[in-house]
Write a protein that holds these residues in place. Structure first.
Motif, mmCIF file in Angstrom:
data_model
loop_
_atom_site.group_PDB
_atom_site.id
_atom_site.type_symbol
_atom_site.label_atom_id
_atom_site.label_comp_id
_atom_site.label_asym_id
_atom_site.label_seq_id
_atom_site.Cartn_x
_atom_site.Cartn_y
_atom_site.Cartn_z
ATOM 1 N N LEU A 33 18.278 35.911 -28.059
ATOM 2 C CA LEU A 33 19.411 35.231 -27.432
ATOM 3 C C LEU A 33 19.446 33.652 -28.156
ATOM 4 N N ALA A 34 20.737 33.514 -28.863
ATOM 5 C CA ALA A 34 20.899 32.226 -29.461
ATOM 6 C C ALA A 34 21.842 31.151 -28.526
ATOM 7 N N ASN A 35 21.628 30.097 -28.471
ATOM 8 C CA ASN A 35 22.649 29.087 -27.810
ATOM 9 C C ASN A 35 22.435 27.936 -28.409
ATOM 10 N N ASP A 36 23.122 27.095 -27.581
ATOM 11 C CA ASP A 36 23.243 25.434 -28.194
ATOM 12 C C ASP A 36 22.358 24.403 -27.860
ATOM 13 N N LYS B 125 23.288 41.501 -15.553
ATOM 14 C CA LYS B 125 24.333 42.892 -15.660
ATOM 15 C C LYS B 125 24.038 43.812 -16.914
ATOM 16 N N VAL B 126 23.874 43.056 -17.931
ATOM 17 C CA VAL B 126 23.825 43.897 -19.419
ATOM 18 C C VAL B 126 22.770 45.032 -19.316
ATOM 19 N N PRO B 127 21.505 44.931 -18.854
ATOM 20 C CA PRO B 127 20.427 45.959 -18.815
ATOM 21 C C PRO B 127 20.892 46.978 -17.859
ATOM 22 N N ASN B 128 21.507 46.802 -16.692
ATOM 23 C CA ASN B 128 21.594 47.414 -15.516
ATOM 24 C C ASN B 128 22.902 48.169 -15.785
ATOM 25 N N GLU B 129 24.246 47.380 -16.203
ATOM 26 C CA GLU B 129 25.413 48.214 -16.269
ATOM 27 C C GLU B 129 25.624 48.969 -17.452
ATOM 28 N N PHE B 130 24.918 48.543 -18.779
ATOM 29 C CA PHE B 130 25.097 48.783 -19.917
ATOM 30 C C PHE B 130 24.080 49.497 -20.627
ATOM 31 N N ASN B 131 23.056 49.662 -20.076
ATOM 32 C CA ASN B 131 21.747 50.185 -20.593
ATOM 33 C C ASN B 131 21.305 49.722 -21.741
ATOM 34 N N LEU B 132 21.156 48.336 -21.894
ATOM 35 C CA LEU B 132 20.995 47.343 -23.118
ATOM 36 C C LEU B 132 19.881 46.516 -22.593
ATOM 37 N N ALA C 104 14.758 26.198 -20.530
ATOM 38 C CA ALA C 104 13.504 26.162 -19.598
ATOM 39 C C ALA C 104 13.934 27.585 -18.609
ATOM 40 N N PHE C 105 15.133 27.862 -18.412
ATOM 41 C CA PHE C 105 15.178 29.151 -17.532
ATOM 42 C C PHE C 105 14.541 30.425 -18.368
ATOM 43 N N LEU C 106 15.066 30.559 -19.700
ATOM 44 C CA LEU C 106 14.607 31.805 -20.451
ATOM 45 C C LEU C 106 13.005 31.812 -20.687
ATOM 46 N N ARG C 107 12.201 30.626 -20.765
ATOM 47 C CA ARG C 107 11.037 30.576 -20.808
ATOM 48 C C ARG C 107 10.201 31.058 -19.500
ATOM 49 N N ALA C 108 10.897 30.506 -18.462
ATOM 50 C CA ALA C 108 10.259 30.896 -17.205
ATOM 51 C C ALA C 108 10.786 32.331 -16.553
ATOM 52 N N ASP C 109 11.878 32.758 -16.715
ATOM 53 C CA ASP C 109 12.340 33.912 -16.164
ATOM 54 C C ASP C 109 12.490 35.292 -17.260
ATOM 55 N N TYR C 110 12.710 34.675 -18.390
ATOM 56 C CA TYR C 110 12.628 35.737 -19.335
ATOM 57 C C TYR C 110 11.890 35.566 -20.494
ATOM 58 N N PRO C 111 10.504 35.427 -20.506
ATOM 59 C CA PRO C 111 9.941 35.180 -21.541
ATOM 60 C C PRO C 111 9.651 36.185 -22.643
ATOM 61 N N ASN C 112 9.963 37.398 -22.602
ATOM 62 C CA ASN C 112 10.148 38.192 -23.369
ATOM 63 C C ASN C 112 11.412 38.147 -24.172
ATOM 64 N N ILE C 113 12.235 37.448 -24.080
ATOM 65 C CA ILE C 113 13.515 37.385 -24.908
ATOM 66 C C ILE C 113 13.109 36.130 -25.741
ATOM 67 N N ASN C 114 13.318 36.669 -27.166
ATOM 68 C CA ASN C 114 13.302 35.758 -28.289
ATOM 69 C C ASN C 114 14.511 34.595 -28.343
ATOM 70 N N LEU D 297 24.858 32.694 -17.553
ATOM 71 C CA LEU D 297 23.644 33.530 -18.393
ATOM 72 C C LEU D 297 22.922 34.148 -17.570
ATOM 73 N N ARG D 298 22.396 33.821 -16.442
ATOM 74 C CA ARG D 298 21.545 34.696 -15.476
ATOM 75 C C ARG D 298 22.217 36.152 -15.037
ATOM 76 N N ARG D 299 23.502 35.531 -14.734
ATOM 77 C CA ARG D 299 24.572 37.052 -14.506
ATOM 78 C C ARG D 299 24.467 37.832 -15.379
ATOM 79 N N CYS D 300 24.679 37.478 -16.709
ATOM 80 C CA CYS D 300 24.821 38.461 -17.736
ATOM 81 C C CYS D 300 23.580 39.166 -18.069
ATOM 82 N N LEU D 301 22.475 38.274 -17.909
ATOM 83 C CA LEU D 301 21.048 38.957 -18.201
ATOM 84 C C LEU D 301 20.355 39.977 -17.099
#
Length: 137
Positions: free
Chosen positions: A36-39, A24-31, A46-56, A18-22
């Motif tokens: 983000l929904a997961n299981d 890569k996606v903005p940098n290589e695909f300009n998105l 914990a990772f998303l709360r700490a490193d990507y708090p703006n992601i719902n 997930l870290r790699r995707c997050l």
């Protein structure tokens, strides 16, 4: 691609992927990733709360339903809950599908199951006050 041998465990592998995707996606695909929904993986949360708090961050309803069904089945064996389990699972799915992405309505609809199972079909609630089905036989 991430191999479990790269990270030491499958849980860490999922987080690293997930870290790699997050990254890569903005940098290589300009998105930008807005949601983000997961299981319900604790390391991911914990990772998303700490490193990507703006992601719902949301949980996949299929995994939530499976977890609820599993817990209810375990408890249902001890009491008369077993006949209700499929209906409760269906109610969870319906609550998620019909809440119009409003988390307060989702909780209100999901919580309404406690009224429904005791044959109460209207109640006091700010977001959801009565069942939407017709008369029951």
């Amino acid at each position: 691609m991430v191999q479990v041998t790269d990270t030491g465990s499958s849980g860490t592998m999922e987080k690293e992927g997930l870290r790699r995707c997050l990254n890569k996606v903005p940098n290589e695909f300009n998105l930008n990733v807005g949601t983000l929904a997961n299981d319900r993986h604790k390391q991911i949360s914990a990772f998303l709360r700490a490193d990507y708090p703006n992601i719902n961050h949301q949980f996949d309803i299929g995994h939530v339903s499976k977890s609820v069904t599993k817990k209810l089945t375990k408890e249902g064996i001890k009491n008369s809950l077993l006949p209700w389990i499929q209906s409760i699972s269906n109610h969870l799915w319906w609550s998620a599908q019909s809440c119009n992405l409003n988390p307060d309505v989702l909780v209100a609809k999901w919580s309404s199951i406690v009224h429904h199972v005791v044959n109460v079909h209207s109640w006091q609630d700010r977001h959801f006050q009565s069942c939407e089905h017709g008369p029951l036989d």
